[in-house]
Design an enzyme around this catalytic site. Structure first.
Site, PDB file in Angstrom:
ATOM      1  N   SER A 301       0.797  -1.232   0.000  1.00 63.21           N
ATOM      2  CA  SER A 301       0.000   0.000   0.000  1.00 63.21           C
ATOM      3  C   SER A 301       0.826   1.276   0.000  1.00 63.21           C
ATOM      4  O   SER A 301       0.298   2.345  -0.335  1.00 63.21           O
ATOM      5  CB  SER A 301      -0.910   0.017   1.226  1.00 63.21           C
ATOM      6  OG  SER A 301      -1.627  -1.169   1.302  1.00 63.21           O
ATOM      7  N   VAL A 302       2.086   1.171   0.380  1.00 64.71           N
ATOM      8  CA  VAL A 302       2.946   2.357   0.384  1.00 64.71           C
ATOM      9  C   VAL A 302       3.046   2.945  -1.027  1.00 64.71           C
ATOM     10  O   VAL A 302       3.294   4.140  -1.208  1.00 64.71           O
ATOM     11  CB  VAL A 302       4.339   1.965   0.953  1.00 64.71           C
ATOM     12  CG1 VAL A 302       5.388   2.998   0.628  1.00 64.71           C
ATOM     13  CG2 VAL A 302       4.237   1.764   2.460  1.00 64.71           C
TER      14      VAL A 302
END
Lengths: 581, 99
Positions: A301-302
């Site tokens: 998700s980064v």
């Protein structure tokens, strides 16, 4: 006959009975003696001169080494992280050693070896120099000296001392017994730190004192001191916090990276497990690795803020555009993409806040693989971080031409590419520094830098707001919040690949991380935290890594003397009213 | 002629003796200089060693341990911190916490 007419010269008393040749012989002998001396003098001074000069040199001329001091390694405030001090090393001359069994026993004990080991070291009697033990304690050397064994000597050698110990071990590294850097900064800057030894030729008298210099003295060039960007206090605090988190989550390892968001300086970079650089007896690779720089994993998700950032920057969406993510999954060329649970219609801001894979994919599929690849590359993915450190890895970002649509989709939310924690921390300078990816450094440099423009300043600010929402109520990283300072960031969780698969339900291994910044309006620091294989029930990045982020942010900003930017209910205990008597 | 030779001979002898003496003195001075240099180096090294030792006594790890265990201190948070702004840095903060 008158006695007066006696001629003395012919007196029989005076008449020499010795023949004249004898005196001539003596004279000749003496002359010969002198001649011999002259010949000898001529031989010594003219014919055999070279030989005698050589002998004289051997006996009295010595070349003295002038060792160069190895430079110190300092932190940003000038505190010593590594320095050299002289310590005694014990050596022996087996040719002339006094082999008294009683004393040998005591010596072996002092050196911490068995008598057999000691005997073995001294077995070759042809040698006249053997190290018995290098870099021993001053007290041990003193006791050995007190034994007064003939043929055992001590000489001073330089040893590296690392007062900060394990907290900064991975950054500073260490040197070997010959003072050559083996790891970390010690290795990378070995040449600058080492300096150049000098020498001088001298004549020594029979007492061993220097009486004359011959020729030119080559002065040693001391190694330069190196000042790092590391703040030893912040580093220590980060190390303690990650250590606590690794232990309480029963994780395998953990890392923290703290970057200065304006200057690109690395304020802290630490990993657990670590090691004490002065005691490297039973080191294993696990302890030695600077995981923050060498271990890569799928950023998960980064990556979403980059995908969304690109869509915002190219005008395809606005923060308030609505994306339909119901029913919480979508099928793309035969593969299903899931959200953790269905969210329905979300604004672009909310896509980041709740970390929707479906929403991100829908936005990503409006874009070309090439522009996504370009943005990711600009942000440093698939590139070696420009930092002077041994063993830095580049991670993996495949060329866009080989991307299949499903891969474009998974990459938009961080799978199918890999990066180190350090790369992730650096990539977030894009959002903290008005859309620019800035160069990073481990050396102190307090100037504000600029870098390549990836997004516009406006996009960066919009994404910062989304990151703040993600770390706020209703976001995935709520535990990242910290007292007094506004934060923003993105958490990530991934199954670790076990062999070729991601493991079955029973033996799944996880990795959780969090990358964020604070204060969110004008970020000063970027903090990235990663925990490898947390196995105490919780494994989401938002659960295991975000609390570490929160504490590191608060303490680091406090040490940087930054005033809180959000209201805090003061709990200053003031003096109580005096009780009436 | 011969008198001049003798005078010159004596002069040469004296000069030779003087040279021997100067050489001796120069060697004595060199020895002294060498001693002083090595003493200076020793002190420099000692200074470095003491610097390291001083730092070893003041590492964050040790300070924290002492602060916690002996002085019973705790980590500060913004909630128990009073922030004051210096008047030179713009307007002074008027917000104070009153008992």
């Amino acid at each position: 006959m008158s006695s007066r007419s006696v001629q003395y010269t012919s007196s029989p008393l005076l008449a020499s009975k010795t023949p004249i040749w004898r005196s001539q012989f003596i004279v000749a002998c003496i002359a010969l003696g002198f001649l011999g001396l002259v010949a000898r003098a001529a031989y010594v001074q003219l014919i055999g001169n070279a030989f005698f000069k050589r002998q004289g040199t051997v006996r009295h001329v010595r070349t003295l080494d002038l060792p160069a001091n190895r430079g110190r390694i300092l932190d940003r405030n000038g505190h010593i992280l590594a320095s050299s001090v002289p310590v005694p090393s014990i050596w022996a001359n087996p040719e002339s050693i006094d082999r008294d069994p009683e004393k040998f026993k005591a010596l072996a004990k002092l050196l911490g070896m068995t008598q057999a080991e000691l005997e073995k070291k001294l077995s070759d009697e042809d040698k006249n120099f053997v190290w018995l033990k290098r870099q021993v304690d001053e007290s041990v050397a003193k006791s050995i000296e007190d034994l007064k064994i003939k043929g055992i000597y001590a000489r001073k050698e330089y040893k590296r001392i690392y007062p900060e110990g394990e907290a900064v071990a991975h950054v500073v590294g260490f040197t070997n017994v010959e003072n050559i850097g083996q790891e970390g900064i010690e290795r990378e800057f070995n040449k600058d730190l080492g300096g150049k030894p000098g020498s001088r030729r001298v004549i020594k008298d029979k007492f061993g004192q220097v009486v004359e210099d011959i020729g030119e003295i080559i002065l040693p060039e001391d190694g330069k001191d190196l000042q790092l960007s590391i703040d030893s206090k912040a580093q220590y605090f980060a190390y303690e916090k990650i250590k606590e988190a690794v232990i309480s989550n029963r994780a395998k390892a953990g890392s923290v990276v703290v970057l200065h968001a304006q200057t690109g300086e690395v304020l802290a970079m630490t990993n657990y497990p670590s090691y004490v650089p002065d005691k490297r007896g039973n080191l294993v690779g696990e302890q030695l690795r600077n995981r923050a720089l060498t271990d890569t994993f799928e950023p998960g998700s980064v990556m979403k803020p980059f995908t969304i950032g690109l869509a915002l920057n190219s005008g395809r969406v606005t923060p308030n555009s609505v994306i339909q993510t119901a029913p919480g999954s979508m099928v793309l060329t035969g593969t299903t993409i899931h959200d953790s649970h269905p969210h329905g219609a979300l604004t672009v801001e909310q896509v980041i806040q709740v970390s929707s894979n479906v929403g991100t994919t829908k936005i990503a599929m409006q874009m070309q693989p090439q522009e996504m690849w370009e943005t990711f590359s600009q942000a440093g993915f698939g590139q070696k971080p420009p930092i002077a450190f041994p063993g830095v890895v580049s991670g993996r970002l495949r060329p866009y031409k080989t991307w299949r649509p499903i891969e474009q989709a998974t990459m938009s939310y961080g799978y199918g590419l890999s990066a180190s924690l350090f790369q992730m921390a650096r990539s977030y300078t894009v959002f903290s520094h008005d859309g620019q990816i800035i160069p990073v450094t481990l050396l102190k440099s307090e100037t504000t830098v600029s870098g390549e423009q990836v997004f516009s300043a406006n996009t960066a600010s919009q994404v910062r707001k989304m990151l703040q929402m993600a770390a706020g109520p209703g976001g995935t990283g709520m535990k990242a919040q910290t007292m007094g300072y506004s934060v923003g960031g993105k958490s990530g969780t991934a199954y670790k690949q076990v062999g070729k698969t991601y493991g079955s339900d029973k033996n799944r291994k996880y990795r959780g991380w969090f990358v964020g910044m604070a204060p969110i309006e004008k970020p000063l620091i970027i903090v990235a935290v990663m925990l490898d294989e947390p196995s105490n029930g919780r494994y989401f990045g938002g659960d295991v890594a975000a609390p570490v982020f929160s504490e590191v942010v608060q303490q680091t900003l406090r040490m940087m003397r930054v005033q809180p930017d959000i209201a805090v209910k003061p709990m200053v205990v003031t003096q109580l009213e005096k009780e009436s008597l | 002629m011969s008198r001049l030779s003798i005078i010159l001979l004596i002069a040469v002898l004296l000069s030779a003796l003087y040279l021997v003496r100067t050489q001796y003195e120069s060697r004595a001075l060199t020895t002294e200089l060498d001693h002083a240099t090595s003493e200076a180096r020793r002190l420099e090294i000692e200074n470095d060693r003491l610097d390291v030792e001083r730092r070893a006594q003041a590492t964050p790890k040790r300070v924290e341990k002492l602060a916690r265990e002996q002085l019973h201190m705790r980590t500060i948070t913004p909630a128990i911190t009073h922030y004051a702004t210096l008047p030179s840095q713009g307007t002074a903060s008027t917000e104070t916490v009153r008992p």
